[in-house]
Motif scaffolding. Sequence first.
Motif, mmCIF file in Angstrom:
data_model
loop_
_atom_site.group_PDB
_atom_site.id
_atom_site.type_symbol
_atom_site.label_atom_id
_atom_site.label_comp_id
_atom_site.label_asym_id
_atom_site.label_seq_id
_atom_site.Cartn_x
_atom_site.Cartn_y
_atom_site.Cartn_z
ATOM 1 N N ASN A 134 0.841 -1.193 0.000
ATOM 2 C CA ASN A 134 0.000 0.000 0.000
ATOM 3 C C ASN A 134 0.880 1.248 0.000
ATOM 4 N N THR A 286 -8.735 2.576 6.773
ATOM 5 C CA THR A 286 -8.988 2.525 5.333
ATOM 6 C C THR A 286 -10.018 1.452 5.022
ATOM 7 N N GLU A 329 -8.106 7.258 -1.172
ATOM 8 C CA GLU A 329 -6.816 7.648 -0.640
ATOM 9 C C GLU A 329 -5.848 8.048 -1.757
HETATM 10 MG MG MG Z 1 -4.116 2.285 4.229
#
Ligand code: MG
Lengths: 489, 335, 337, 302
Positions: A134, A286, A329
């Motif tokens: 990520n 998230t 994000e």
């Molecule tokens: Mg994250």
Amino acid sequence: MYKSFYGAMALDGMNFEINEGEIRCLIGENGCGKSTMIKVISGFHPFDSGELYINDKLYKKITPAESIAEGVQVIYQDFSLFPNMTIAENIMMYATVAEGRTIVRWKKIREKAVEILQRVQFEIDPDTYVSKLNVAQKQMVAICRAIVQNARLLIMDEPTTALTNREVERLFEIVRRLQQEGVSVLFVSHKLDEISEICDSYTIMRNGKNVFQSEKGDGKMPREDMVRYMTGKKFTSETHVYVKRDSVPALKLNALTLDGAFEDISLSLYKGEVLGITGLLGCGRTELAETLFGLRQATGGNIDVSGKNTGVFRRVDDALKNNIAYVPEDRLTEGLYLEQSIADNVIARIVRNYAGKCGLLRMKALKKKQREVLSSMNVAGMVPKNPASSLSGGNQQKIVLMKWLASEPDILILNCPTVGVDVGAKSDIHKIIRDLAREKGVAVIVVSNDMYEIMQTCNRVLIMKEGRISKELDIRDTTMDELELLAAE
Amino acid sequence: MKKEKSFWSGADRDVMKMTVITVLIFVIMVSMNEKFLRASNLTSMCFQLPELGLYSLAMMMAMLSGGIDLSVVSTGNLAAISAALILHPAAENEVTGGVLFGCVILAVLASLAVGALFGFINGFVIANLNVPPMLATMASQTFIKGISIIVTQGKSVSGTPEQFVYFGSATLLGIPYTMWLLIVVFAVTAVLLYRTRFGFEVKMVGANPKTSHFTGMNIKRIYIKAYLYSGIVSAICGLAILMRTDTAKADYASTYVMQAILCSVLGATNPDGGTAKISCMVLSLLSLQFLSSGFNMMHLSSYFKEFTWGLLLIAVLSINFFTAYIRQKRGLHKA
Amino acid sequence: MKKIWKSSQFALFFLLAAAILIFGVINPDILSAASLYSLARTCAVPAIFALAIMVVMILGELDMSFCVIGAFGSYATMYFLTSYGYMDVPLIVIFLMSIAVSVALQLVNWVLIDRMKMQSFIATLGMQTFLKGAVLAFIGSSYIYTLPTAAVGFGSTYLATAKYASGVESQLPAAILLTLAMYLALHIVLEHTCFGRKLYAIGGDADAAKRAGISVSHIRFSAFVIVGVICGIGGVVHNSLGRCSLPMPTDLVGQELNGIAAVVLGRGAAQQAKGTVIGTLLGVLLLQFISNNLIMIGVPSYYQDFVTGIIIFVGLISQSYQRKGRRGKLRKKEAQV
Amino acid sequence: EGYTIANTPKCIGISWWDRMQVGNERFTEATGNEVYQSGPTGDADVAVQISSIEDAIASGVDAITVIPSDPSAVETTLAKALDNDIVVISHEAEGLENTDYDLEAFVNEEYGAHMMDLLAEQMGSEGGYVIMMGTLTASSHQQWTEGAIKRQEEMYPDMYQVCDPVEGSSQEASYNAAKEVIAAYPEIGGFIGCDTNNPPGIAMAVEEAGKSGEIAVTGTCLVSQAKDYLNSGTIKTFTFWDPADAGEAMCALAVKVLDGETIEDGINLGVDGYEACTVKDNIIYGEAWVDVTTDNMGDYDF
Ligand SMILES: [Mg+2]
Ligand SMILES: Nc1ncnc2c1ncn2[C@@H]1O[C@H](COP(=O)(O)OP(=O)(O)OP(=O)(O)O)[C@@H](O)[C@H]1O
Ligand SMILES: Nc1ncnc2c1ncn2[C@@H]1O[C@H](COP(=O)(O)OP(=O)(O)OP(=O)(O)O)[C@@H](O)[C@H]1O
Ligand SMILES: [Mg+2]
């Protein structure tokens, strides 16, 4: 230093210098040319005119290899990692290239990679492919790669965007240690608090020029001054004042659980409220946001929207039906169509609402709406038919917001909405968020690890830890420092 | 007006470029060949255009969604074979009137169903099983052709009713019916691309599937629809071929797969997905046909056709490169 | 065990094993040495060409012209040698000439892709069409029936002979050594030299590679030279393998997709790299094994296309399942931690 | 000013049709009429062939000589040619309707039967055999195959097909297919190859299997392709007809039709094998097949 792209001046007479053992920060609005400056130094972009001295040696042009040989190491804003390689190989790639060997020494690469990972206390299997990581993990790898070399000048282009405070602290420790060893550091960031914490001196850019340059030891600079130099304007901090207007929560989670990510999350969100969610990397926020948007399917609990039980969302459509919007994000890969026109980007979400008879679109209405949406926000220098990639980071984020606001959502979830966005655009976006809640009565969730952002936008904040809510606070009862402490605990 | 147009299709430098090229080729061909402008030649080109045109459109849609469809031609052939298998007995038994009409309708439906079925299979496999489109359609191409061969034992099926074949050779207002078919499919596709939700979404999915997913588009359904379109248009092409030649065969037009790809990319379709322009497709189709017919009429070997087709493609790309280069040199900021 | 399961080529390996097993049960002759030799003989050329496209794909590009280039390199060589009567030149000269032509053509590709920044798929598609037409129009279109003696000799040198149960013979051609040597060499280059890793780096992200100080253009140049060399060798091996495939300009055209299929199959399920030597070899073996043995297991010829298509389909789908399955597993593992 | 004739074969760019072009050129030199060749390159794709015919019609040629990959597929296009008063002469296309005359080097079934005779002779009229076609979809090959099988069933009861006809689209493919057939059906005694690419491919597989002399190989081929195998004895005889002669004869016939001459039984087209043709309706049969053995291979140097 001068540099232009297709005739547009990105660097327009930029002057600056950095001394040995100095930590200098470079700040400026989005698109003022910071990254370009760095790419010129690292030899990625050739410069049009100007002079570049490294270690008192004059370069009229420089290649990346020469720059690296001079000891310049860069952590790029976009990380510049190789997704098809393992972490270990990524970390050691520059070194391997610089050494100029013929044969790769796999064992040594792994050893050194493991060593550096330990040094920054980053726990991960060095044989993982980078494409699986990520954003935060990628950023850590990029940092590791830069410090594994014996750099003399370390350039960091927004290295902390995805990191949590604890990791940022660790990074700063390393940076200070490097400084003591005589390494110079050029630090680019939009997080002004961070800057005042780490830097000795400042260079402030505007429109490709340096407008202010402080000497080493000039001392800290007040936030207001920095902002004034950067933008030429003054910003005041504001907070969101929430007035309860409904008794039924717009969104209510009952013991929502996603195995392996979060557990037993219960919360209520009312119209006009802005709820902040924060916590460390890997705390599951998230995942929570994505679950609320139907990108992941919760394994337990249920979601009530406006008092109606909707079970759990199984796909994005379920969330859309309940008029939920989600600003992801990673805007580059998840939020935008970089190569498509800005005009198309902003209507991507609402096109479905304009399907009329026989599946034909009601073009007139759609175009009217499109113009309306495009003019709803102030995006400097925007040409609607140009691709979204032509915009700077902050403006790109505004486009993503426009796309979602066009659908007039009841519930808006924002995941790190101002990562890598400059103060000007940031305060614009914060204002948009507040106005949405106040004027339109939208229920907003802001997921962020930027406490300043939380303070600016939210009226309530949740702190998550290991997949659970560890604390809930009213924003009026807390301070930024307290929040940071609580989150890092 | 100008603004409205650019709203959807972005900078239309591609269209301008292709227009210039097409006109240029046309002028060259006319000046080198006095017979080129004769009505008979123009009609003849109209007879030839639909096959490549329809397959190219089918290919274009798959490419627009970020994939590719190598099975267009074999799908078209199987569709034509199924129609022929229904129509052939009809012709044998000399049915007329309503029954014949019923048979034709049935045949058309059957072939469209075949096209839709295999389009759906392609789309389903690509969308749900994560198989790269190039491989998935390569495999389906092989087995669809296999089915055709099994059904026909490799032979051609011919002998469909006269009334059906009539439409393959007759003209309306001087334009062959098959050409009208192409025009209609082009028009429908243009509407589909520029005026429907599907058209918009398939473009966006082709540009970035992840963002599309995060924007709430049902990308699986869009992929399936794109390949469904591709299959159905291939089937229409199969029918057009059946009308024109009165024959259906497992390997008819097998060289058109590559040509369809060539025609699509020349027509400004981005093989990585996200861009396709109907007007460019028309122009690219015309310019290829002008080249091909022009050389044939000059009695030059058909080797020249391929040679110039390849050259044309590279030339167009070079123009892109040099214009970008010059613009950068001149420093005109006009991205 | 876990390592094998994790290894990216597992699914492919499993698939190949399964195919061999099933085919072997139907006709045990397929498991004999003779059958193996026969497979080696059929694989020799496709394997070489798969290697060429693999290198291109590692760079993150596609090539639709490598087969035409290989065929043309060899054709031009044979054409020149036979029409000027140089029938006795040594083998190495034949190879070198063919390589020279192929390298030159691949460098044109390099100019188009690297210098002129064209999308490789389109540029090489144009190249393919252009080259095929140009060769036919300007050079010639006929078969060359009498090859230089060295080529014929090379093609009919056998390492071993084995017999099927029925007594039918089958030979292992020496050319297979060349193929294997190329695989080994490329494996070493790609996995263990800096140059090889740079190729992967460019394929991963060309901009990042440039920032790492890699001179992208130069590396691409070398890579295209390598591709040219492989194509040139492939063309000659193709033509000399037993006088069977006579040089002809349109030869091999249309085989591009098979090569690409082999590489993509060989990428394996979770493999992030754009291609690996071992995977490619497995991919070629699987595709050739199937098409090579359908008659052996008694599939009627009318059914062959159908069966081949279905098997490839099943292969692809099972790979994608492995990929999905792995992801599920990972998630569980992380959940436990 | 002479006539313009378009020669549109199944495909161009391979030996067989290059050889036909030789015939076209011979005709051009002898008579001063113009003949040009056009068609699909490499792959025998009817769709491209049809386009070539369309363009020929549009450019207003006087005659078209056509060798269709699939007669039924070109019918409608040729009908258009006839409508435009273009003379159409076809070849290898028995049963084609829209043609002025179909010139056959021989009767297709008989040619197939003839290949079977050659094979039976070599196999001693017993044992298993396989027929290989260029593509399973090629019409003339299908007719030959039918003719051959019919002849075997009538005349050679001790022979049998070991499996369905197989496909060998190139020499390499023929080799691979033959190799597999030999391995799978070791009892096989002979092959017939319809395409010129088939016999050399098969012969090579036979030699490699160590069965040279045991497995008979025959079919349609060219001397240049089969030379080595004739010399080594793997192929004892094969048969073919000279495409150059066929091409030239078609052109000659076209000119006769254009000049309005009557076409009747026994017509002489002035080309070897077509000196006294049988005319049946609109089909003209020559007697143009040639059996080649080591003895006469020197006569056909192509
Ligand atoms: Mg994250
Ligand atoms: N490759 C490029 N081609 C054309 N224009 C470019 C390119 N790279 C940057 N620019 C333009 O140059 C200007 C400066 O960009 P740069 O990336 O240096 O900004 P920045 O200060 O780093 O902004 P941010 O804070 O968003 O990272 C911008 O207007 C940008 O659009
Ligand atoms: N693809 C995945 N499948 C299953 N579990 C995952 C996956 N990705 C992450 N997880 C798990 O979910 C948890 C949270 O992961 P993640 O690092 O994304 O947290 P986060 O809250 O988004 O942090 P941040 O926002 O700071 O990046 C971790 O325990 C992780 O192991
Ligand atoms: Mg930047």
